[in-house]
Design a protein around this motif. Structure first.
Motif, PDB file in Angstrom:
ATOM      1  N   GLU A 176       0.748  -1.240  -0.152  1.00  0.00           N
ATOM      2  CA  GLU A 176       0.037   0.149   0.098  1.00  0.00           C
ATOM      3  C   GLU A 176       0.818   1.341  -0.086  1.00  0.00           C
ATOM      4  OE1 GLU A 176      -3.268   0.282  -0.331  1.00  0.00           O
ATOM      5  OE2 GLU A 176      -4.132  -1.447   0.414  1.00  0.00           O
TER       6      GLU A 176
ATOM      7  N   ASN B 125      -0.725   4.557  -1.542  1.00  0.00           N
ATOM      8  CA  ASN B 125      -2.045   4.953  -0.714  1.00  0.00           C
ATOM      9  C   ASN B 125      -1.383   5.581   0.864  1.00  0.00           C
ATOM     10  OD1 ASN B 125      -4.130   4.142  -2.371  1.00  0.00           O
ATOM     11  ND2 ASN B 125      -3.866   2.124  -1.891  1.00  0.00           N
TER      12      ASN B 125
ATOM     13  N   ASP C 124      -8.461   1.344   6.717  1.00  0.00           N
ATOM     14  CA  ASP C 124      -7.871   0.539   5.535  1.00  0.00           C
ATOM     15  C   ASP C 124      -6.952   1.634   4.877  1.00  0.00           C
ATOM     16  OD1 ASP C 124      -9.078  -1.748   5.916  1.00  0.00           O
ATOM     17  OD2 ASP C 124     -10.160  -1.699   3.890  1.00  0.00           O
TER      18      ASP C 124
ATOM     19  N   ASP D 208      -6.333   2.664   2.007  1.00  0.00           N
ATOM     20  CA  ASP D 208      -6.562   3.160   0.745  1.00  0.00           C
ATOM     21  C   ASP D 208      -7.781   4.497   1.068  1.00  0.00           C
ATOM     22  OD1 ASP D 208      -8.564   1.674   1.313  1.00  0.00           O
ATOM     23  OD2 ASP D 208      -8.742   0.505  -0.772  1.00  0.00           O
TER      24      ASP D 208
ATOM     25  N   LYS E  81      -9.125   8.263   2.325  1.00  0.00           N
ATOM     26  CA  LYS E  81      -8.672   9.565   2.502  1.00  0.00           C
ATOM     27  C   LYS E  81      -9.737  10.379   3.515  1.00  0.00           C
ATOM     28  CE  LYS E  81      -7.320   9.513  -2.557  1.00  0.00           C
ATOM     29  NZ  LYS E  81      -7.751  10.142  -3.762  1.00  0.00           N
TER      30      LYS E  81
ATOM     31  N   GLN F 220     -13.163  -0.612   6.332  1.00  0.00           N
ATOM     32  CA  GLN F 220     -12.452   0.376   5.984  1.00  0.00           C
ATOM     33  C   GLN F 220     -12.350   1.687   6.958  1.00  0.00           C
ATOM     34  OE1 GLN F 220     -14.794   1.252   2.545  1.00  0.00           O
ATOM     35  NE2 GLN F 220     -12.777   0.689   1.219  1.00  0.00           N
TER      36      GLN F 220
ATOM     37  N   CYS G  66     -13.223   6.964  -0.289  1.00  0.00           N
ATOM     38  CA  CYS G  66     -12.333   5.863  -0.772  1.00  0.00           C
ATOM     39  C   CYS G  66     -12.267   5.482  -2.128  1.00  0.00           C
ATOM     40  CB  CYS G  66     -12.360   4.543   0.141  1.00  0.00           C
ATOM     41  SG  CYS G  66     -11.637   3.189  -0.391  1.00  0.00           S
ATOM     42  N   ARG G  67     -11.214   5.295  -2.877  1.00  0.00           N
ATOM     43  CA  ARG G  67     -11.331   4.333  -4.449  1.00  0.00           C
ATOM     44  C   ARG G  67     -11.152   2.888  -3.955  1.00  0.00           C
ATOM     45  NH1 ARG G  67      -8.256   5.687  -9.974  1.00  0.00           N
ATOM     46  NH2 ARG G  67      -9.679   4.390 -11.212  1.00  0.00           N
TER      47      ARG G  67
ATOM     48  N   LYS H  77     -10.328  -0.277  -8.886  1.00  0.00           N
ATOM     49  CA  LYS H  77      -9.879   0.738 -10.128  1.00  0.00           C
ATOM     50  C   LYS H  77     -10.446   0.157 -11.514  1.00  0.00           C
ATOM     51  CE  LYS H  77      -5.920   2.541  -7.605  1.00  0.00           C
ATOM     52  NZ  LYS H  77      -4.584   2.832  -7.638  1.00  0.00           N
TER      53      LYS H  77
END
Length: 364
Positions: free
Chosen positions: A51, A54, A132, A134, A136, A204, A254-255, A258
């Protein structure tokens, strides 16, 4: 006769889900701005496997939090990229950040659950915030979450982050999580009802009262479970603990995935849990969805228009609550429904085969 029963079930079901979606949209289930006192020490706990990119974003945002009375522990789960170097570099900038070295994974444990368990064993806070890598965060996230969990006297606060989507493959799959959740479960009941079945959580973002966590060691209780977040909150409600689940708004973003294929692989491990862990319920739900495509051929135009209007309003309410594009969700409704049916098929396969691969690990 059978067609009449089927039409009644479809209409009843969409009316019920429409009501739930309206309730969720009207409930404003988001964190509110707050200025908590600085007395409570918070442990931010981050399991990380490959990660590096991220973590650069997340650790910067944690350093900039307006609530500063915290420690940030990051568990490097045998990463093959430069994740450990990123953590070390940040720990040199801010002494609150610490790298937790990995231990060999015991056979009965899943990687993330073991990482969370190890992090909790090192944490010193009065509250544990599992994130998590990833996600923000807004600069006020930790303070707002701490204020909420204390004000409501919660043992667990979980948040479903707002989803960042950049490709059409993501838009066809990722909104399905909110489409299921926000049309089947009035989120306010996660806190107000004692029923374990009325529960949902997202790994998350999970914030625990640390005294409660240390007493129960939650991740050890679910060490071999792929959907530890949902199992933990159900178990907590079953034992009488207070829990709440909110939506991310702009506080947590969060993304998740992808691409279309990555999202299908990711969601297939937990889609059945959105239906109480019952594969048959998920299959029946999928059959209702796919059979609704035949409605224009068996009912009057007037009834069909009413049905479409209810489905449209439901999608608008859910998109509004989740902070997603109404236009895209309406335009992609049919592809999303096809993707949902495929997800249920994949989810049942994961259940039956007992095998799942994620981040290079074969999981049983």
């Amino acid at each position: 006769m059978m067609i009449d029963v089927w039409i009644f079930i479809l209409f009843f079901f969409v009316v019920l889900r429409l009501i739930v979606s309206i309730v969720n949209a009207a409930s404003s289930l988001y964190l509110k701005p707050a200025k908590p006192d600085r007395g409570d020490f918070v442990s931010v706990l981050i399991p990380a496997r490959n990660e590096a990119d991220n973590l650069v974003v997340l650790l910067k945002q944690l350093i900039q939090q307006t609530y500063s009375n915290l420690e940030i522990l990051v568990y490097d789960d045998y990463s093959t990229d430069n994740t450990p170097d990123v953590i070390r570099n940040f720990s040199e900038q801010d002494q609150r950040i610490k790298l937790i070295q990995p231990k060999p994974l015991p056979g009965e444990w899943l990687g993330k659950n073991f990482a969370c368990h190890q992090l909790a064993g090192k944490a010193r806070g009065a509250f544990f915030l599992f994130l998590d890598a990833d996600v923000k965060l807004s600069s006020s996230l930790v303070g707002n979450a701490l204020n909420y969990i204390k004000e409501k006297k919660l043992d667990l606060l979980s948040i479903f982050p707002s989803q960042e989507m950049k490709t059409w493959g993501e838009w066809i799959t990722v909104p399905l999580m909110n489409w299921i959740l926000l049309s089947l479960l009035p989120l306010a009941l996660v806190r107000k009802s004692k029923r374990p079945s009325l529960a949902a959580a997202n790994g998350q973002f999970m914030m625990f009262n640390a005294a409660n966590y240390r007493q129960n060691i939650w991740h050890e209780q679910v060490k071999g479970n792929l959907v530890e977040d949902i199992v933990i909150i159900r178990r907590m409600k079953q034992m009488g603990y207070t829990t709440a689940t909110l939506l991310g708004n702009n506080d947590v973003v969060c993304r998740m995935y992808k691409s279309f294929h990555e999202a299908i692989r990711g969601f297939s491990k937990n889609v059945i849990e959105f239906f109480g862990g019952q594969s048959i319920v998920a299959i029946l739900f999928a059959l209702l969805v796919i059979s609704s495509f035949a409605m224009p051929f068996v009912i009057s135009l007037k009834l069909f228009v009413i049905y479409v209007l209810m489905v449209t309003l439901m999608r608008i309410m859910i998109s509004f609550a989740a902070g997603q594009s109404v236009t895209k969700n309406l335009l992609l409704h049919i592809p999303q429904m096809i993707a949902f049916v495929w997800l249920v098929i994949r989810g049942c396969y994961v259940r039956i085969s007992g095998r799942y691969t994620w981040k290079g690990r074969q999981i049983r």
